[in-house]
Design an enzyme around this catalytic site. Structure first.
Site, short mmCIF file in Angstrom:
data_model
loop_
_atom_site.label_atom_id
_atom_site.label_comp_id
_atom_site.label_asym_id
_atom_site.label_seq_id
_atom_site.Cartn_x
_atom_site.Cartn_y
_atom_site.Cartn_z
N LYS A 1 -4.34 -34.43 -23.08
CA LYS A 1 -4.77 -35.58 -23.90
C LYS A 1 -3.52 -36.18 -24.57
CE LYS A 1 -9.13 -35.62 -22.97
NZ LYS A 1 -9.66 -36.74 -22.19
N ARG B 1 -6.75 -37.91 -33.05
CA ARG B 1 -7.86 -37.00 -33.37
C ARG B 1 -7.38 -35.73 -34.07
NH1 ARG B 1 -11.85 -40.10 -31.48
NH2 ARG B 1 -11.57 -41.02 -29.42
N ARG C 1 -14.45 -51.23 -21.95
CA ARG C 1 -15.24 -51.63 -20.78
C ARG C 1 -15.86 -53.00 -20.97
NH1 ARG C 1 -14.67 -46.28 -21.08
NH2 ARG C 1 -14.95 -44.99 -19.20
N GLY D 1 -4.83 -44.03 -22.53
CA GLY D 1 -5.11 -43.54 -21.18
C GLY D 1 -6.22 -44.34 -20.53
N ARG E 1 -3.82 -30.67 -27.06
CA ARG E 1 -4.68 -30.49 -28.25
C ARG E 1 -4.97 -29.02 -28.53
NH1 ARG E 1 -8.68 -35.80 -27.72
NH2 ARG E 1 -7.13 -37.24 -28.57
N SER F 1 -14.50 -46.35 -26.13
CA SER F 1 -14.74 -46.40 -24.67
C SER F 1 -15.51 -47.66 -24.28
CB SER F 1 -15.56 -45.19 -24.23
OG SER F 1 -14.82 -44.02 -24.40
N ASP G 1 -13.86 -35.30 -26.83
CA ASP G 1 -13.04 -35.88 -27.90
C ASP G 1 -13.36 -35.27 -29.27
OD1 ASP G 1 -11.76 -37.46 -26.07
OD2 ASP G 1 -13.05 -39.19 -26.40
C1 S3P Z 1 -12.68 -41.85 -22.03
C2 S3P Z 1 -12.91 -40.72 -21.31
C3 S3P Z 1 -12.43 -39.39 -21.72
C4 S3P Z 1 -12.09 -39.37 -23.20
C5 S3P Z 1 -11.27 -40.55 -23.62
C6 S3P Z 1 -12.00 -41.84 -23.33
C7 S3P Z 1 -13.15 -43.14 -21.48
O1 S3P Z 1 -11.25 -39.08 -21.00
O2 S3P Z 1 -11.43 -38.18 -23.53
O3 S3P Z 1 -10.99 -40.51 -25.01
O4 S3P Z 1 -13.20 -44.13 -22.22
O5 S3P Z 1 -13.45 -43.17 -20.29
P1 S3P Z 1 -11.33 -38.47 -19.51
O6 S3P Z 1 -11.93 -39.46 -18.62
O7 S3P Z 1 -9.89 -38.18 -19.17
O8 S3P Z 1 -12.13 -37.22 -19.63
#
Ligand code: S3P
Length: 431
Positions: free
Chosen positions: A330, A376, A16, A83, A334, A12, A303
């Site tokens: 996801k 995962r 960013r 995602g 899952r 994450s 996660d």
């Molecule tokens: C993430 C937020 C989470 C997480 C994903 C990474 C992120 O998803 O499950 O692996 O980097 O912002 P959600 O925002 O859909 O909860």
């Protein structure tokens, strides 16, 4: 298991860091970057938008920020399996003076995007989902955005971040309120890059028009990757694990609290605290007992639920996971994947609409399991295999490279000594 290890950079935070550095007013050196497929999609996207990014070595990037100026991509932007890439980019692209199209692999093309399309449309962007019911690909026609105050029905850091990134290009103050605290990496990184967001309980607000100050940044190890080894240690009495240089952000540390409730001994020490706290986690194993994971804790362990479900199967008594309907959307469903694979190993599992009931303590036996294309799930069941009688084979495991390249090597190291007949056999087949 007596083991000391380090895990690769946080996924994450890596996404960013690249995105904010690309918007900054000069070059930023990002150390500890996670060079996994997901994060490399974000790097590819930034390059497609005109940002120069050099790879000094595998985990060090030099991102040449262009003061929030991006150029129109010549091709579709491929978000792969990620995602986070697609949702964060949707926010960024909503405020650009050009059109773009975001595509993804088969799994990403099944994931819901309405959650970002709705607020971004309210801000003025034109976003068309080409798939059914708001599914990708996404066509984005950026525009000068209007600020909004948005309440998101899902506690999602991706939604929050998409709106905040769009808010950086809006004229005025944009705010997002979430029903529960989700991971706060975007807010922290904005603060670190001196774009001061305002935080008030579950609301974060940002003023549009500010350019991030270029600053070097070190990405801590990913606690979600560490969680696999933490459960492997926690579920084995007398084992000891030390994970070094791992992220210790409170919005991600729910896994430690769950393991403590289950009976493991866990200790964490913050050693550095710049934008993100980082330090060591020590885990001592025990005979685990079941627990309930629900409500506000869910976003904090979202996660880690696959590996915590495996911990539940290894524990005595019942483990309940509830309010986790997000797991259905996801990389795969899952909840269904966990239930299928745990049952194949001999566990007793009930699947509810938004969770699982795991009746732990039955002996697990090896099995041939599918990852369902989900990193995962692949890694959680490799760890389950360590506790099973007989051989466990997991197929379709290439997906592990989306978040943890090198996982299998680490597993092999932990599985040593290889000639010991007591050593469990876990094989991860790429396809
Ligand atoms: C993430 C937020 C989470 C997480 C994903 C990474 C992120 O998803 O499950 O692996 O980097 O912002 P959600 O925002 O859909 O909860």
């Amino acid at each position: 298991m007596q083991c000391e290890l380090q895990v690769p950079g946080d996924k994450s935070i890596s996404h960013r860091a690249v995105i904010l550095a690309a918007m900054a007013n000069g070059a930023c050196v990002i150390k500890g970057f996670l060079a996994s497929e997901d994060c490399l999609c974000t790097v590819g996207a930034m390059r497609a938008l005109g940002i120069e990014i050099e790879a000094a070595d595998e985990t060090t990037l030099i991102v040449h920020g262009k003061r929030r100026v991006f150029t129109a991509p010549k091709h579709d932007i491929d978000c792969g399996n990620s995602g986070t890439t697609m949702r964060l980019l949707a926010g960024l692209l909503a405020g650009q003076p050009f059109k773009s199209r975001l595509i993804g692999d088969a799994s990403l093309s099944r994931r819901p995007m309405k959650r970002v399309i709705e607020p971004l449309t309210q801000m003025g962007a034109k976003i068309t989902a080409e798939g059914n019911d708001g599914r990708p690909p996404l066509r984005i026609e950026g525009t000068q955005l209007q600020p909004i105050s948005f309440s998101t029905p899902v506690a999602s850091a991706q939604v929050k971040s998409a709106v905040l990134l769009a808010g950086m290009f809006a004229s005025g103050k944009t705010s997002v309120t979430e029903p529960n605290q989700s991971r706060d990496h975007t807010e922290r990184m904005l603060e670190y890059f001196l774009v001061r967001p305002q935080k008030n309980e579950l609301t974060v607000a940002i003023h549009g028009g500010l350019t991030p100050e270029s600053r070097d940044f070190t990405v801590p190890g990913d606690i979600s990757s560490a969680a696999f080894w933490m459960v492997a240690a926690a579920a084995q009495p007398r084992s000891h694990l030390l994970v070094r240089n791992v992220g210790l952000n409170e919005t991600r540390m729910g896994v430690l609290a769950v393991l403590v409730r289950m009976g493991a001994q866990v200790r964490e020490v913050v050693e550095q605290n710049d934008a993100e706290p980082m330090g060591g986690i020590e885990v001592r194993g025990a005979r685990l007992r079941g627990t309930t994971i629900e409500g506000r804790e869910i976003p904090n362990v979202i996660d880690e639920l696959p590996i915590l479900a495996v911990a539940g199967a290894l524990a005595s008594g019942k483990t309940v996971i509830a309010n986790a309907n997000e797991l259905r959307v996801k990389e795969t469903d899952r909840l269904a994947a966990i239930a299928t694979n745990l049952r194949a190993m001999g566990a007793q599992v009930g699947e509810t609409e938004d969770g699982l009931e795991i009746f732990g303590g039955l002996p697990l036996h090896g099995a041939r399991l599918d990852s369902f294309g989900d990193h995962r799930i692949a890694m959680a069941f490799a760890i389950a295999g360590l506790f099973a009688e007989g051989e466990t084979t997991i197929t379709n495991t290439e997906c592990v490279n989306t978040s943890y390249p090198g996982f299998y090597k680490e597993l092999e190291r932990i599985l040593k000594p290889p000639n010991d007949p007591q050593t469990p056999v876990v094989t991860m087949l790429p396809s």
